[in-house]
Design a protein around this motif. Sequence first.
Motif, PDB file in Angstrom:
ATOM      1  N   ALA B  42       0.821  -1.204   0.000  1.00 46.85           N
ATOM      2  CA  ALA B  42       0.000   0.000   0.000  1.00 46.85           C
ATOM      3  C   ALA B  42       0.860   1.262   0.000  1.00 46.85           C
ATOM      4  O   ALA B  42       1.957   1.280   0.567  1.00 46.85           O
ATOM      5  N   PRO B  43       0.394   2.316  -0.632  1.00 49.35           N
ATOM      6  CA  PRO B  43       1.111   3.596  -0.574  1.00 49.35           C
ATOM      7  C   PRO B  43       1.209   4.105   0.858  1.00 49.35           C
ATOM      8  O   PRO B  43       0.264   3.967   1.647  1.00 49.35           O
ATOM      9  N   THR B  44       2.359   4.689   1.175  1.00 47.78           N
ATOM     10  CA  THR B  44       2.540   5.312   2.484  1.00 47.78           C
ATOM     11  C   THR B  44       2.763   6.800   2.303  1.00 47.78           C
ATOM     12  O   THR B  44       3.471   7.231   1.401  1.00 47.78           O
ATOM     13  N   PHE B  45       2.161   7.574   3.176  1.00 54.51           N
ATOM     14  CA  PHE B  45       2.164   9.029   3.075  1.00 54.51           C
ATOM     15  C   PHE B  45       3.541   9.617   3.354  1.00 54.51           C
ATOM     16  O   PHE B  45       4.226   9.206   4.295  1.00 54.51           O
ATOM     17  N   LEU B  46       3.950  10.589   2.507  1.00 54.59           N
ATOM     18  CA  LEU B  46       5.209  11.303   2.710  1.00 54.59           C
ATOM     19  C   LEU B  46       4.969  12.754   3.113  1.00 54.59           C
ATOM     20  O   LEU B  46       5.396  13.194   4.173  1.00 54.59           O
ATOM     21  N   PHE B  47       4.325  13.505   2.226  1.00 55.07           N
ATOM     22  CA  PHE B  47       4.133  14.942   2.432  1.00 55.07           C
ATOM     23  C   PHE B  47       2.754  15.378   1.996  1.00 55.07           C
ATOM     24  O   PHE B  47       2.167  14.775   1.110  1.00 55.07           O
ATOM     25  N   MET B  48       2.296  16.466   2.597  1.00 50.19           N
ATOM     26  CA  MET B  48       1.147  17.174   2.082  1.00 50.19           C
ATOM     27  C   MET B  48       1.503  18.653   2.039  1.00 50.19           C
ATOM     28  O   MET B  48       2.035  19.194   3.015  1.00 50.19           O
ATOM     29  N   LEU B  49       1.212  19.316   0.915  1.00 49.20           N
ATOM     30  CA  LEU B  49       1.490  20.739   0.761  1.00 49.20           C
ATOM     31  C   LEU B  49       0.206  21.446   0.374  1.00 49.20           C
ATOM     32  O   LEU B  49      -0.526  20.978  -0.497  1.00 49.20           O
ATOM     33  N   THR B  50      -0.025  22.573   0.995  1.00 47.09           N
ATOM     34  CA  THR B  50      -1.226  23.332   0.672  1.00 47.09           C
ATOM     35  C   THR B  50      -0.902  24.753   0.231  1.00 47.09           C
ATOM     36  O   THR B  50      -1.719  25.386  -0.437  1.00 47.09           O
ATOM     37  N   SER B  51       0.240  25.258   0.605  1.00 45.49           N
ATOM     38  CA  SER B  51       0.595  26.636   0.267  1.00 45.49           C
ATOM     39  C   SER B  51       1.770  26.668  -0.685  1.00 45.49           C
ATOM     40  O   SER B  51       2.718  25.896  -0.546  1.00 45.49           O
ATOM     41  N   SER B  52       1.705  27.584  -1.617  1.00 44.87           N
ATOM     42  CA  SER B  52       2.747  27.699  -2.615  1.00 44.87           C
ATOM     43  C   SER B  52       4.047  28.172  -1.981  1.00 44.87           C
ATOM     44  O   SER B  52       4.047  28.980  -1.054  1.00 44.87           O
ATOM     45  N   GLY B  53       5.160  27.644  -2.496  1.00 50.13           N
ATOM     46  CA  GLY B  53       6.468  28.081  -2.046  1.00 50.13           C
ATOM     47  C   GLY B  53       6.922  27.479  -0.745  1.00 50.13           C
ATOM     48  O   GLY B  53       8.038  27.727  -0.302  1.00 50.13           O
ATOM     49  N   ILE B  54       6.057  26.690  -0.129  1.00 51.74           N
ATOM     50  CA  ILE B  54       6.459  26.098   1.147  1.00 51.74           C
ATOM     51  C   ILE B  54       7.217  24.810   0.870  1.00 51.74           C
ATOM     52  O   ILE B  54       6.756  23.943   0.147  1.00 51.74           O
ATOM     53  N   GLU B  55       8.368  24.695   1.426  1.00 51.96           N
ATOM     54  CA  GLU B  55       9.167  23.498   1.238  1.00 51.96           C
ATOM     55  C   GLU B  55       9.047  22.610   2.467  1.00 51.96           C
ATOM     56  O   GLU B  55       9.306  23.043   3.581  1.00 51.96           O
ATOM     57  N   LYS B  56       8.655  21.394   2.229  1.00 52.51           N
ATOM     58  CA  LYS B  56       8.567  20.418   3.304  1.00 52.51           C
ATOM     59  C   LYS B  56       9.824  19.565   3.286  1.00 52.51           C
ATOM     60  O   LYS B  56      10.297  19.173   2.244  1.00 52.51           O
ATOM     61  N   LYS B  57      10.343  19.269   4.464  1.00 60.13           N
ATOM     62  CA  LYS B  57      11.546  18.448   4.531  1.00 60.13           C
ATOM     63  C   LYS B  57      11.374  17.339   5.547  1.00 60.13           C
ATOM     64  O   LYS B  57      10.799  17.533   6.625  1.00 60.13           O
ATOM     65  N   SER B  58      11.912  16.170   5.170  1.00 60.31           N
ATOM     66  CA  SER B  58      11.925  15.053   6.093  1.00 60.31           C
ATOM     67  C   SER B  58      13.188  14.274   5.811  1.00 60.31           C
ATOM     68  O   SER B  58      13.229  13.455   4.895  1.00 60.31           O
ATOM     69  N   GLY B  59      14.232  14.574   6.531  1.00 65.85           N
ATOM     70  CA  GLY B  59      15.499  13.903   6.282  1.00 65.85           C
ATOM     71  C   GLY B  59      16.047  14.280   4.916  1.00 65.85           C
ATOM     72  O   GLY B  59      16.247  15.460   4.620  1.00 65.85           O
ATOM     73  N   ARG B  60      16.206  13.275   4.036  1.00 61.63           N
ATOM     74  CA  ARG B  60      16.782  13.519   2.716  1.00 61.63           C
ATOM     75  C   ARG B  60      15.713  13.881   1.679  1.00 61.63           C
ATOM     76  O   ARG B  60      16.038  14.146   0.527  1.00 61.63           O
ATOM     77  N   LEU B  61      14.465  13.861   2.075  1.00 62.54           N
ATOM     78  CA  LEU B  61      13.387  14.166   1.143  1.00 62.54           C
ATOM     79  C   LEU B  61      12.869  15.574   1.376  1.00 62.54           C
ATOM     80  O   LEU B  61      12.753  16.022   2.517  1.00 62.54           O
ATOM     81  N   SER B  62      12.581  16.255   0.293  1.00 63.20           N
ATOM     82  CA  SER B  62      11.967  17.581   0.394  1.00 63.20           C
ATOM     83  C   SER B  62      11.036  17.785  -0.786  1.00 63.20           C
ATOM     84  O   SER B  62      11.189  17.150  -1.836  1.00 63.20           O
ATOM     85  N   SER B  63      10.070  18.683  -0.626  1.00 60.51           N
ATOM     86  CA  SER B  63       9.100  18.922  -1.680  1.00 60.51           C
ATOM     87  C   SER B  63       8.681  20.379  -1.686  1.00 60.51           C
ATOM     88  O   SER B  63       8.625  21.035  -0.639  1.00 60.51           O
ATOM     89  N   ILE B  64       8.416  20.879  -2.871  1.00 62.68           N
ATOM     90  CA  ILE B  64       7.980  22.259  -3.065  1.00 62.68           C
ATOM     91  C   ILE B  64       6.720  22.264  -3.908  1.00 62.68           C
ATOM     92  O   ILE B  64       6.564  21.445  -4.815  1.00 62.68           O
TER      93      ILE B  64
END
Lengths: 113, 110
Positions: B42-64
């Motif tokens: 099953a898929p496992t959740f990594l990130f959720m983003l709702t606002s533009s330009g916000i960078e989420k980080k979790s260890g070596r993973l990040s998302s914009i």
Amino acid sequence: DAGITQSPRHKVTETGTPVTLRCHQTENHRYMYWYRQDPGHGLRLIHYSYGVKDTDKGEVSDGYSVSRSKTEDFLLTLESATSSQTSVYFCAIRGTGSPLEQYFGPGTRLTVT
Amino acid sequence: EDKVVQSPLSLVVHEGDTVTLNCSYEVTNFRSLLWYKQEKKAPTFLFMLTSSGIEKKSGRLSSILDKKELFSILNITATQTGDSAIYLCASANTGNQFYFGTGTSLTVIP
């Protein structure tokens, strides 16, 4: 795990037979979803529920029906299974407040011969 | 028609490389953009983003998320063999429906 179980985990059935898949949650979440996952198509929404007896269709609902008589159970029925319904079926839950992310069950692999 | 498109479809890299996965979306009444990791189950959740330009980080993973250009990227630095998986991007609308891309298959070679 987010307290979601699916049953059966594997099933082989013949074309034309009815099949019911069950999703059970222990989290008392309002929203529940059924997806199918096929190579090249990703996850596609079949039906979802936003409360007991409240359901709505997703993008690939033809040939499927659902029922939700209790908060914890969401049933997916294939009225007359076809080979095109061979797939992996995932159930997911989501709460009403924050966070908004979905959590998935372990999946059911269905083969229609 | 609401849709989510991911690229590339597949990627093979060596351990230690940095990868960037792309996700573009066209979703009416957009609410959030989500990333999942799927490893033969099953898929496992990594990130959720709702606002533009916000960078989420979790260890070596990040998302914009860029809500103006309607895309998101997932970066993985110093990749490890355990990062090998399918990465799914999804977009949620205000009607509580989720639209998934077909995924990017990442293979990390030792």
